[in-house]
Design a protein around this motif. Structure first.
Motif, PDB file in Angstrom:
ATOM      1  N   GLU A 195       0.831  -1.244  -0.089  1.00 13.50           N
ATOM      2  CA  GLU A 195       0.063  -0.019   0.057  1.00 13.50           C
ATOM      3  C   GLU A 195       0.715   1.273  -0.125  1.00 13.50           C
ATOM      4  OE1 GLU A 195      -3.668   2.123   2.161  1.00 13.50           O
ATOM      5  OE2 GLU A 195      -2.825   0.268   3.058  1.00 13.50           O
ATOM      6  N   ALA A 196       1.868   1.088   0.589  1.00  9.91           N
ATOM      7  CA  ALA A 196       2.947   2.404   0.570  1.00  9.91           C
ATOM      8  C   ALA A 196       3.558   2.552  -0.564  1.00  9.91           C
ATOM      9  CB  ALA A 196       4.213   1.920   1.672  1.00  9.91           C
ATOM     10  N   ALA A 197       3.820   1.771  -1.611  1.00 11.37           N
ATOM     11  CA  ALA A 197       4.110   2.000  -3.125  1.00 11.37           C
ATOM     12  C   ALA A 197       2.731   2.522  -3.717  1.00 11.37           C
ATOM     13  CB  ALA A 197       4.593   0.635  -3.473  1.00 11.37           C
ATOM     14  N   ARG A 198       1.738   1.953  -3.517  1.00 12.32           N
ATOM     15  CA  ARG A 198       0.678   2.439  -4.071  1.00 12.32           C
ATOM     16  C   ARG A 198       0.213   3.894  -3.927  1.00 12.32           C
ATOM     17  NH1 ARG A 198      -4.471   3.400  -3.119  1.00 12.32           N
ATOM     18  NH2 ARG A 198      -4.239   2.407  -1.071  1.00 12.32           N
ATOM     19  N   CYS A 199       0.484   4.288  -2.570  1.00 10.19           N
ATOM     20  CA  CYS A 199      -0.016   5.638  -2.171  1.00 10.19           C
ATOM     21  C   CYS A 199       1.226   6.650  -2.688  1.00 10.19           C
ATOM     22  CB  CYS A 199       0.108   5.787  -0.893  1.00 10.19           C
ATOM     23  SG  CYS A 199      -1.407   5.061   0.004  1.00 10.19           S
ATOM     24  N   ALA A 200       2.525   6.227  -2.613  1.00 12.10           N
ATOM     25  CA  ALA A 200       3.635   6.961  -3.052  1.00 12.10           C
ATOM     26  C   ALA A 200       3.439   7.240  -4.631  1.00 12.10           C
ATOM     27  CB  ALA A 200       5.025   6.271  -2.919  1.00 12.10           C
ATOM     28  N   ARG A 201       3.090   6.119  -5.418  1.00 10.21           N
ATOM     29  CA  ARG A 201       2.795   6.458  -6.940  1.00 10.21           C
ATOM     30  C   ARG A 201       1.650   7.421  -7.364  1.00 10.21           C
ATOM     31  NH1 ARG A 201       3.789   0.698  -7.899  1.00 10.21           N
ATOM     32  NH2 ARG A 201       5.658   0.465  -9.256  1.00 10.21           N
ATOM     33  N   GLN A 202       0.707   7.593  -6.472  1.00  7.74           N
ATOM     34  CA  GLN A 202      -0.452   8.405  -6.479  1.00  7.74           C
ATOM     35  C   GLN A 202       0.222   9.813  -6.166  1.00  7.74           C
ATOM     36  OE1 GLN A 202      -3.384   7.030  -4.038  1.00  7.74           O
ATOM     37  NE2 GLN A 202      -4.013   5.340  -5.377  1.00  7.74           N
ATOM     38  N   ALA A 203       0.930   9.985  -5.376  1.00 11.21           N
ATOM     39  CA  ALA A 203       1.519  11.126  -4.756  1.00 11.21           C
ATOM     40  C   ALA A 203       2.537  11.727  -5.622  1.00 11.21           C
ATOM     41  CB  ALA A 203       1.967  11.179  -3.479  1.00 11.21           C
ATOM     42  N   LEU A 204       3.117  11.128  -6.662  1.00 15.58           N
ATOM     43  CA  LEU A 204       4.054  11.686  -7.576  1.00 15.58           C
ATOM     44  C   LEU A 204       3.357  12.558  -8.377  1.00 15.58           C
ATOM     45  CD1 LEU A 204       6.111   8.594  -8.553  1.00 15.58           C
ATOM     46  CD2 LEU A 204       6.832  10.451  -7.266  1.00 15.58           C
ATOM     47  N   VAL A 205       2.154  12.693  -8.343  1.00 16.34           N
ATOM     48  CA  VAL A 205       1.513  13.765  -9.448  1.00 16.34           C
ATOM     49  C   VAL A 205       1.969  15.349  -8.885  1.00 16.34           C
ATOM     50  CG1 VAL A 205      -0.608  14.478 -10.276  1.00 16.34           C
ATOM     51  CG2 VAL A 205      -0.279  12.288  -9.900  1.00 16.34           C
ATOM     52  N   ALA A 206       1.935  15.415  -7.451  1.00 17.20           N
ATOM     53  CA  ALA A 206       1.991  16.836  -7.234  1.00 17.20           C
ATOM     54  C   ALA A 206       2.837  17.243  -6.017  1.00 17.20           C
ATOM     55  CB  ALA A 206       0.320  17.509  -7.141  1.00 17.20           C
ATOM     56  N   THR A 207       3.669  16.319  -5.742  1.00 13.70           N
ATOM     57  CA  THR A 207       4.529  16.510  -4.452  1.00 13.70           C
ATOM     58  C   THR A 207       5.898  16.781  -4.673  1.00 13.70           C
ATOM     59  OG1 THR A 207       4.769  14.162  -4.112  1.00 13.70           O
ATOM     60  CG2 THR A 207       2.959  15.180  -2.916  1.00 13.70           C
ATOM     61  N   ASP A 208       6.527  16.833  -3.760  1.00 10.68           N
ATOM     62  CA  ASP A 208       8.306  17.063  -3.856  1.00 10.68           C
ATOM     63  C   ASP A 208       8.625  15.638  -4.322  1.00 10.68           C
ATOM     64  OD1 ASP A 208      10.629  17.297  -3.788  1.00 10.68           O
ATOM     65  OD2 ASP A 208      11.102  18.207  -1.717  1.00 10.68           O
ATOM     66  N   ARG A 209       9.134  15.566  -5.291  1.00 11.23           N
ATOM     67  CA  ARG A 209       9.170  14.138  -6.182  1.00 11.23           C
ATOM     68  C   ARG A 209      10.277  13.390  -5.609  1.00 11.23           C
ATOM     69  NH1 ARG A 209       5.814  13.662 -10.638  1.00 11.23           N
ATOM     70  NH2 ARG A 209       7.229  12.192 -11.577  1.00 11.23           N
ATOM     71  N   GLY A 210      11.270  14.121  -4.967  1.00 13.52           N
ATOM     72  CA  GLY A 210      12.660  13.331  -4.575  1.00 13.52           C
ATOM     73  C   GLY A 210      12.191  12.688  -3.495  1.00 13.52           C
ATOM     74  N   PRO A 211      11.807  13.073  -2.400  1.00 12.36           N
ATOM     75  CA  PRO A 211      11.325  12.165  -1.111  1.00 12.36           C
ATOM     76  C   PRO A 211      10.349  11.162  -1.537  1.00 12.36           C
ATOM     77  CG  PRO A 211      10.654  14.215  -0.801  1.00 12.36           C
ATOM     78  CD  PRO A 211      11.495  14.429  -2.010  1.00 12.36           C
ATOM     79  N   THR A 212       9.529  11.542  -2.307  1.00 11.60           N
ATOM     80  CA  THR A 212       8.335  10.461  -2.908  1.00 11.60           C
ATOM     81  C   THR A 212       8.824   9.554  -3.640  1.00 11.60           C
ATOM     82  OG1 THR A 212       6.808  12.412  -2.744  1.00 11.60           O
ATOM     83  CG2 THR A 212       5.928  10.243  -3.895  1.00 11.60           C
ATOM     84  N   HIS A 213       9.789   9.646  -4.563  1.00 11.46           N
ATOM     85  CA  HIS A 213      10.322   8.630  -5.130  1.00 11.46           C
ATOM     86  C   HIS A 213      11.297   7.682  -4.183  1.00 11.46           C
ATOM     87  CE1 HIS A 213       9.655   9.091  -9.545  1.00 11.46           C
ATOM     88  NE2 HIS A 213       9.861  10.299  -9.431  1.00 11.46           N
ATOM     89  N   TRP A 214      11.864   8.243  -3.143  1.00  4.51           N
ATOM     90  CA  TRP A 214      12.587   7.567  -2.161  1.00  4.51           C
ATOM     91  C   TRP A 214      11.837   6.803  -1.515  1.00  4.51           C
ATOM     92  CZ3 TRP A 214      17.676   7.291  -0.285  1.00  4.51           C
ATOM     93  CH2 TRP A 214      17.830   6.910   1.053  1.00  4.51           C
ATOM     94  N   ILE A 215      10.605   7.213  -1.102  1.00  3.03           N
ATOM     95  CA  ILE A 215       9.685   6.186  -0.437  1.00  3.03           C
ATOM     96  C   ILE A 215       9.153   5.230  -1.229  1.00  3.03           C
ATOM     97  CG2 ILE A 215       7.298   6.212   0.767  1.00  3.03           C
ATOM     98  CD1 ILE A 215       7.731   9.180   1.471  1.00  3.03           C
ATOM     99  N   LEU A 216       8.892   5.372  -2.518  1.00  8.41           N
ATOM    100  CA  LEU A 216       8.519   4.401  -3.434  1.00  8.41           C
ATOM    101  C   LEU A 216       9.460   3.343  -3.498  1.00  8.41           C
ATOM    102  CD1 LEU A 216       6.445   3.150  -5.446  1.00  8.41           C
ATOM    103  CD2 LEU A 216       7.295   5.068  -7.047  1.00  8.41           C
ATOM    104  N   ALA A 217      10.753   3.665  -3.722  1.00  9.51           N
ATOM    105  CA  ALA A 217      11.724   2.684  -4.119  1.00  9.51           C
ATOM    106  C   ALA A 217      11.735   1.904  -2.636  1.00  9.51           C
ATOM    107  CB  ALA A 217      13.072   3.490  -4.407  1.00  9.51           C
ATOM    108  N   ARG A 218      11.826   2.620  -1.616  1.00  7.88           N
ATOM    109  CA  ARG A 218      12.160   1.799  -0.290  1.00  7.88           C
ATOM    110  C   ARG A 218      10.989   0.731  -0.142  1.00  7.88           C
ATOM    111  NH1 ARG A 218      15.404   3.040   3.439  1.00  7.88           N
ATOM    112  NH2 ARG A 218      14.945   1.032   4.191  1.00  7.88           N
ATOM    113  N   ALA A 219       9.620   1.201  -0.409  1.00 12.34           N
ATOM    114  CA  ALA A 219       8.525   0.289  -0.388  1.00 12.34           C
ATOM    115  C   ALA A 219       8.652  -0.909  -1.108  1.00 12.34           C
ATOM    116  CB  ALA A 219       7.304   1.268  -0.574  1.00 12.34           C
ATOM    117  N   LEU A 220       9.106  -0.745  -2.519  1.00 16.67           N
ATOM    118  CA  LEU A 220       9.128  -1.802  -3.624  1.00 16.67           C
ATOM    119  C   LEU A 220      10.418  -2.772  -3.178  1.00 16.67           C
ATOM    120  CD1 LEU A 220       8.988   0.367  -6.826  1.00 16.67           C
ATOM    121  CD2 LEU A 220       7.426  -1.257  -5.963  1.00 16.67           C
ATOM    122  N   LEU A 221      11.400  -2.166  -2.600  1.00 20.76           N
ATOM    123  CA  LEU A 221      12.563  -3.072  -2.187  1.00 20.76           C
ATOM    124  C   LEU A 221      11.989  -3.875  -0.859  1.00 20.76           C
ATOM    125  CD1 LEU A 221      15.458  -0.568  -2.319  1.00 20.76           C
ATOM    126  CD2 LEU A 221      15.550  -2.754  -3.351  1.00 20.76           C
ATOM    127  N   ALA A 222      11.459  -3.252   0.087  1.00 19.26           N
ATOM    128  CA  ALA A 222      10.976  -4.035   1.213  1.00 19.26           C
ATOM    129  C   ALA A 222      10.064  -5.013   0.803  1.00 19.26           C
ATOM    130  CB  ALA A 222      10.247  -3.032   2.044  1.00 19.26           C
TER     131      ALA A 222
END
Length: 952
Positions: A445-472
């Motif tokens: 769910e963290a990865a799904r939310c991060a992808r949704q948030a990439l539309v309009a947020t600070d993309r650096g930390p959001t990409h970081w969260i997405l990558a970490r969620a996918l790794l985990a």
């Protein structure tokens, strides 16, 4: 919580006697745990109060708290209340813990857990309190407690038997609460006292009524009292109402004035409602607001919601106290009966309750009340779409997530279910939810939310969260693709570009073993990080390079990288998780360089720093310490580092990716020690636990080697050396980018291969060991292993003597003993008389380790060649009971216990974690056949009076 001793005891004499006996043993230094269970009003709290009053009179420290009736209790809330942990506390230990929690933040590298770290601090505080004085700890209404508090209780239950701690836990018989059931199970497993409280008998109810009114009840009153179903609270409330309403006639006996009157209450709810009917309207208004806060509330909180200074409603509040509705609970107040609070709360229309909770949240936020109390009110309001609440949540989520991530997640989810008009708000809330979900392990769910948030947020930390969620979540290739995509986006800040590059370098090594590409990426990350001045990314990139150098066996270069990372992190304490990983890496590298004393010193210094700075030390690499102690031959210390209790792995692995790595290593080390000591039952349990874990990542494979070695020993013990060889030969093939230290197992591969006359496999192992040795920048541990392999394969005594000399000088006892055994075999084949001496030294070294199996194997190998140790070389088995059975570390711990040191102090003195020190104490008690620290101290004074005085 204020424990009030009842004025009248009826029907609980046996239970009171049992608990008083436990309190008496507490005064003598022996602790235990007690589980009390029964329905509301059955007398649990009153029973505990009687024992607490007695213990307090005898000089024991008495601490107590009641869990709050909230849908989402705060993590560790009941423990904080019980131990009076508060930022304003005069005790710096308590204030320090509160400040740590208040300033808690999720860790960026490994994913930290503020509540878990705080739990370790609380256990240390309890230990210190028990050292100062026998301590009674009472936790009431645990059916309402949060899971973190219940998990901490699971650890306190077995610990209570080892210190002057009487732990009394009470709960209603609530089913289907997994954490509560686990706590019950732990209580049963350690043989703690269980006190089930059932209803009073009819005779006991009559006795209670007689005691209250001073006369034997008549038939009508007896029939009415029977409606209490043996519940003492119900009985007392009924009699209280009857007396207050003048419905009783008391003479030689007590009887209802009008047995047929319909005005007589016939239920507890009616009795409580009658109590409230005497309260003035203004007081009821105050009580309704107080009821919004759960079981306990602060007067300042009520004042904030009412928008009035406390002095304006002080009279109303005093009226409630006089009526017995609310009572003091330290600096707060609480409803005397939870059902009174529930009646007030349920009596308000749902819409009014929701509005009041929402208003309370705003008022508390304006008054500067902590985010947790505000969040609880918003949660209880059960509504979404409020702009103020949304703005507050966006701002408060980081602090709230560090302390109560589940509450944060639910509030965010609920807000996102509302139709938000502002896309930026939705993106911000979604990104916040992704970070929270990553922290609590809901990776998909963290990865799904991060992808949704990439539309309009600070993309650096959001990409970081997405990558970490996918790794985990085990989706390494998707994580790599995400990072590559993010790095191609324009406008990325240098700070986040550096961090994402460092993460990509780590993934490249783990995914494909492309070390050259990973190196280039890490160096680019290092360049950008330095330009941005970002300590985190700089250290992270250096650790990427450390990993790659370690895989290549360039240990000097690896050491340089990890030392540079540690120097940078020394000036950046906010990245404690990355520093922990760096300490792990330095110890690993020093072992590979055969600089074992330096590795030990690194571990000591790291723990000393943690103690000195007041940080929890449980994040330091216990498993790494266990591996270090294993090779140094301090197996008991290794097992103490691993611990006897159920173990929860941290997120630390060689590359910071997976949780399973340390678990595999932990089970493998414990199993291998058990098998070499011929404790096959213990070993089987560890092997099963390890084999139940999936092996699908580089991290898993890197940590699987000890488990493989244990399986091989098991097969050899069963008389199947060929199967043992099959189990161990996978170490011959190291996958791309894999760090596994194959050289440390290759001598056993050669030995087993020669045993079954498989010279082909033996030759392969010899060549692999040569390649490992050649890769070393400086001849060290792999080179010594190669000498040992070559000596075995070629029958070359000089090569084996070179290995023996190396291990003797470096201090690796386990490898020294194995090399001596191999040397004895080679010498015996030449009829060299030195064979017996080598065998004798090997066997004696094994004996010191308790390695029963190795002694048998060594003697059997030499017996086939006509060499025996002789009677002069045999000694009795290692002692398993009594002072002679204590290891050097355990003896030091016992002497410190005799000096009255607390577990945290012992840990600090010996450079251990608190949990490891506690494990040592547990083993001392078992070996000496004792039940408490007091017994250890008494026996130590008798046995070592001079040494204890000298140590003081």
């Amino acid at each position: 919580m204020s424990l009030q001793r009842p004025d009248l005891w009826v029907g609980r004499e046996a239970e009171v006697s049992l608990l008083c006996a436990a309190a008496q043993r507490l005064r003598g230094g022996s602790g235990t745990a007690v589980w009390i269970e029964g329905e509301a009003g059955i007398g649990k709290s009153a029973l505990v109060a009687a024992v607490a009053a007695s213990a307090r009179e005898d000089g024991c420290e008495v601490l107590s708290a009641t869990a709050d009736q909230l849908a989402h209790p705060l993590p560790l809330r009941v423990m904080f209340d019980c131990l009076a942990v508060d930022p304003s506390s005069a005790d710096p230990r308590r204030a320090g813990i509160a400040d740590f929690v208040r300033a808690g933040r999720p860790e960026l590298f490994l994913g930290g857990d503020t509540a878990s770290a705080a739990a370790e601090m609380l256990i240390g505080l309890i230990d210190e309190l028990c050292t100062a004085a026998p301590t009674l700890l009472v936790l009431d209404d645990l059916h309402w407690a949060d899971d973190t508090s219940l998990a901490l209780c699971q650890r306190l239950v077995p610990a209570a038997t080892q210190m002057p701690l009487l732990l009394i836990l009470s709960s209603r018989p609530v089913a289907r609460r997994p954490q509560l059931e686990q706590l019950r199970s732990v209580v049963r497993s350690v043989g703690a006292t269980t006190v089930p409280l059932g209803p009073l008998t009819g005779a006991q109810v009559s006795g209670l009524v007689s005691g209250i009114v001073g006369a034997r009840p008549g038939p009508a009153l007896t029939r009415l009292a029977e409606q209490a179903n043996g519940n003492p609270l119900y009985v007392r409330e009924l009699i209280d109402v009857l007396v207050r309403e003048r419905l009783l006639e008391i003479g030689d006996r007590a009887e209802l004035r009008d047995p047929t009157s319909g005005a007589v209450p016939t239920s507890l709810a009616a009795a409580l409602g009658t109590r409230l009917s005497f309260v003035p309207a203004a007081t009821m208004d105050v009580l309704r607001i107080a009821a919004l806060f759960g079981g306990e509330f602060a007067v300042t909180e009520v004042a904030a919601v009412l928008g009035r200074p406390a002095i304006e409603f002080a009279t109303d509040l005093q009226e409630a106290v006089t009526a017995g509705i609310i009572v003091e609970a330290g600096e707060r107040m609480t409803f005397r009966h939870p059902l009174v609070r529930q009646a007030l709360y349920d009596g308000m229309p749902a819409a009014l309750r929701a509005a009041l909770h929402r208003d309370a949240a705003r008022a508390l936020a304006r008054s500067g009340t902590g985010t947790l109390r505000v969040a609880q009110q918003l949660l209880a309001a059960g509504v979404s779409g409020d702009r103020w609440a949304r703005g507050w949540l966006l701002e408060a989520t980081p602090a709230l997530a560090a302390r109560a991530p589940r509450i944060a997640a639910e509030l965010l989810r609920r807000e996102l279910e509302h139709d938000l008009p502002d896309d930026s708000d939705r993106a911000g809330l979604t990104a916040s939810l992704a970070r929270v979900l990553l922290g609590v392990g809901e990776h998909e769910e963290a990865a799904r939310c991060a992808r949704q948030a990439l539309v309009a947020t600070d993309r650096g930390p959001t990409h970081w969260i997405l990558a970490r969620a996918l790794l985990a979540g085990g989706r390494n290739e998707d994580a790599e693709a995400t990072l590559r995509q993010s790095l191609n986006e324009p406008g990325m800040s240098d700070t986040w570009r550096a961090r994402l590059l460092a993460s990509l370098a780590m993934i490249l090594r783990a995914n494909s073993g492309a070390l050259d590409t990973a190196d280039d990426t890490a160096r680019e990350a290092l360049r950008v990080a330095r330009s941005a001045g970002d300590a985190f990314a700089t250290a992270y990139a250096l650790l990427d390079l450390w990993t790659n150098h370690s895989v290549r066996r360039q240990h000097l270069s690896a050491l340089e990288c990890v030392d540079r990372a540690l120097e940078i992190l020394r000036l950046a304490p906010e990245y404690a998780d990355l520093r922990t990983f760096s300490v792990h890496g330095r110890i690993f590298t020093l072992q590979n360089l055969s600089r074992w004393p330096e590795a030990e010193a690194t571990l000591r210094e790291a723990r000393q720093l943690a103690h000195r700075t007041g940080q929890t030390d449980e994040g330091l690499p216990d498993v790494t310490a266990a591996v270090l102690m294993y090779w140094l031959g301090r197996w008991d210390d290794a097992l103490a580092e691993l611990g006897d209790a159920e173990w929860s792995p941290t997120a630390m692995t060689y590359q910071g990716l997976r949780e399973r790595g340390p678990a595999l290593l932990r089970h493998g080390v414990a199993a291998l020690i058990a098998l070499r000591r011929y404790e096959r039952g213990k070993a089987a349990a560890y092997v099963r636990a390890g084999l139940n874990l999936p092996v699908s990542t580089v991290a898993d494979r890197e940590n699987l080697d000890f488990l493989r070695a244990a399986q091989a020993v098991d097969a050899e013990q069963q008389g199947d050396p060929r199967r043992a060889l099959e189990l161990l030969t996978p170490v011959l093939e190291r996958g791309p980018g894999e760090m596994t230290l194959t050289h440390q197992w290759l001598p056993d591969v050669v030995r087993l291969a020669l045993t079954v006359d498989d010279r082909t496999t033996a030759l392969v192992a010899l060549r692999v060991s040569g390649a490992e040795a050649d890769a070393e920048q400086q001849p060290a541990r792999a080179a010594a292993a190669h000498h040992r392999c070559r000596g075995l394969y070629d029958g070359d005594a000089e090569s084996l003597r070179t290995a023996v000399s190396h291990y003797r000088e470096s201090g690796t006892t386990v490898e020294l003993a194995g090399s001596l055994e191999d040397l004895a075999v080679v010498l015996a084949r030449r009829d060299d008389p030195e064979a017996r001496g080598a065998l004798h030294e090997a066997a004696e070294t094994y004996r010191e380790l308790g390695a029963v199996w190795d002694v048998r194997r060594a003697e059997a190998r030499l017996r086939e060649l006509g060499v025996r140790r002789g009677a002069h070389g045999r000694r009795g088995p290692r002692a398993t009971h009594g002072w002679e059975a204590l290891t050097p570390t355990e003896l030091k711990v016992a002497l410190l216990v005799a000096e009255g040191r607390s577990t945290p102090h012992i840990a600090q003195s010996l450079f251990l974690t608190r949990r490891t020190a506690q494990t040592h104490i547990s083993r001392i008690l078992t070996k000496l056949g004792m039940r408490s620290r007091v017994e250890i101290a008494h026996a130590a004074f008798l046995r070592y009076p001079e040494r204890i005085r000298a140590d003081r």
